[in-house]
Design an enzyme around this catalytic site. Structure first.
Site, PDB file in Angstrom:
ATOM      1  N   TYR A   1      37.570  38.612  34.864  1.00 39.31           N
ATOM      2  CA  TYR A   1      37.327  37.240  34.414  1.00 39.31           C
ATOM      3  C   TYR A   1      38.235  36.297  35.194  1.00 39.31           C
ATOM      4  CZ  TYR A   1      37.379  33.138  31.360  1.00 39.31           C
ATOM      5  OH  TYR A   1      37.303  31.858  30.872  1.00 39.31           O
ATOM      6  N   LEU A   2      37.645  35.215  35.706  1.00 42.41           N
ATOM      7  CA  LEU A   2      38.399  34.203  36.438  1.00 42.41           C
ATOM      8  C   LEU A   2      38.567  32.991  35.526  1.00 42.41           C
ATOM      9  CD1 LEU A   2      36.621  34.404  39.927  1.00 42.41           C
ATOM     10  CD2 LEU A   2      38.698  35.580  39.168  1.00 42.41           C
TER      11      LEU A   2
ATOM     12  N   ASP B   1      22.853  32.215  47.901  1.00 39.68           N
ATOM     13  CA  ASP B   1      22.255  31.569  46.725  1.00 39.68           C
ATOM     14  C   ASP B   1      23.283  30.598  46.150  1.00 39.68           C
ATOM     15  OD1 ASP B   1      20.550  30.888  44.658  1.00 39.68           O
ATOM     16  OD2 ASP B   1      20.905  32.706  43.487  1.00 39.68           O
TER      17      ASP B   1
END
Length: 306
Positions: free
Chosen positions: A107-108, A207
């Site tokens: 998790y950032l 993307d």
């Protein structure tokens, strides 16, 4: 934080706990996720991100089963090795109970969206694109959203863009496109080499709409890639597709690694691919925008010899 994993996903909890060596204490659904459900998990080892989905349809007979998150994990590894921007660490991915496939990531933690981070994103993306790449295409095939994405080696950016990007989507579109649409794409095919500036290939995210850019405590970060060795304008165009990317990002990029003249005019050209993919994933609601981009592309001046 309360545990909010839906009942169908809860059989994944023992598997997640095995990978982490920690107990899952809770989870919250993250914003977005047309293809996957994404959750921020709180565990006794800290916070992580879980993506999970049930692939549409069975694996075709005679084909090799490939976990749907394997291409994403490979793309994250390529971006991480390149170095200039933060990327979440891949903890594990694979098949889970109940037909679910999963991807477990670090998790950032988010950071305030500041001008300094905007500039850092522009410079970091320029540094990513400046790294030498071996050629156009040549990476393993992967996914764009839920669709297969071909990455065959090609001799030029134009060849790669037509053979591995536009043509597969045109074939998939079937009757969604009329004869006039296909005639216009055939006209574009002949002109492509003279519309695309000759540049060396670059590793692109593939993307890079604003939802796949994060501002975090580790700096600007990239998620959900569809990587390829391609023309760097692919990423610049994607950041314009749905808006939301601040102008200072582009200013910092162009100062560090100026694009060829007229790059903003070519945004419509490069975005033909994601627009075609959106027609194929989400339906005819994207057709008018696709046709506008196609007409804009055909109006481009032929600046190069091809």
């Amino acid at each position: 934080m309360n545990t909010v994993l839906p009942d169908a996903l809860r059989p994944l909890t023992p598997l997640i706990e095995m990978h982490l060596g920690a107990a899952v204490q809770g989870g919250v659904r993250l914003h977005g996720g047309d293809i996957s459900a994404a959750y921020r998990l709180r565990t006794t080892r800290g916070e992580f991100v879980l993506k999970a989905a049930r692939p549409a349809g069975p694996t075709p007979a005679g084909s090799q089963h490939l976990p749907m998150y394997a291409p994403e994990a490979e793309g994250l590894a390529l971006l991480r090795a390149a170095g200039p921007l933060a990327v979440p660490d891949v903890i594990a991915f694979g098949d889970g109970p109940g037909g679910w496939q999963y991807l477990l990531l670090s998790y950032l933690p988010p950071a305030d969206d500041t001008p300094a981070l905007h500039a850092a994103l522009g410079r970091g993306l320029a540094a990513l694109h400046a790294r030498p790449a071996p050629g156009f295409g040549g990476t393993p095939d992967n996914l764009f959203g839920s669709l297969p994405q071909r990455n065959r080696a090609a001799g030029s950016a134009a060849e790669f863009f037509w053979c591995s990007r536009l043509l597969p989507q045109l074939e998939r579109a079937g009757s969604a496109l009329g004869a006039a649409d296909r005639a216009r794409f055939a006209e574009l095919r002949g002109r492509l080499p003279r519309l695309i500036p000759p540049e060396p290939p670059a590793l692109v995210h593939g993307d890079l709409w604003h939802g796949n850019l994060l501002f975090t405590a580790r700096g600007p970060a990239l998620i959900d890639p569809a990587v390829a060795f391609s023309h760097r304008e692919v990423d610049l165009a994607a950041m314009k597709l749905f808006g939301g990317v601040p102008g200072p990002v582009f200013a910092a990029y162009t100062e560090a690694l100026p694009p060829a003249e007229g790059w903003e005019d070519r945004v419509a050209l490069w975005n033909l691919y994601p627009l075609l993919a959106h027609v194929n994933m989400f339906g005819a609601g994207y057709l008018s925008r696709l046709r506008e981009a196609l007409e804009a592309s055909l109006r481009l001046p032929e600046r190069w010899s091809g």
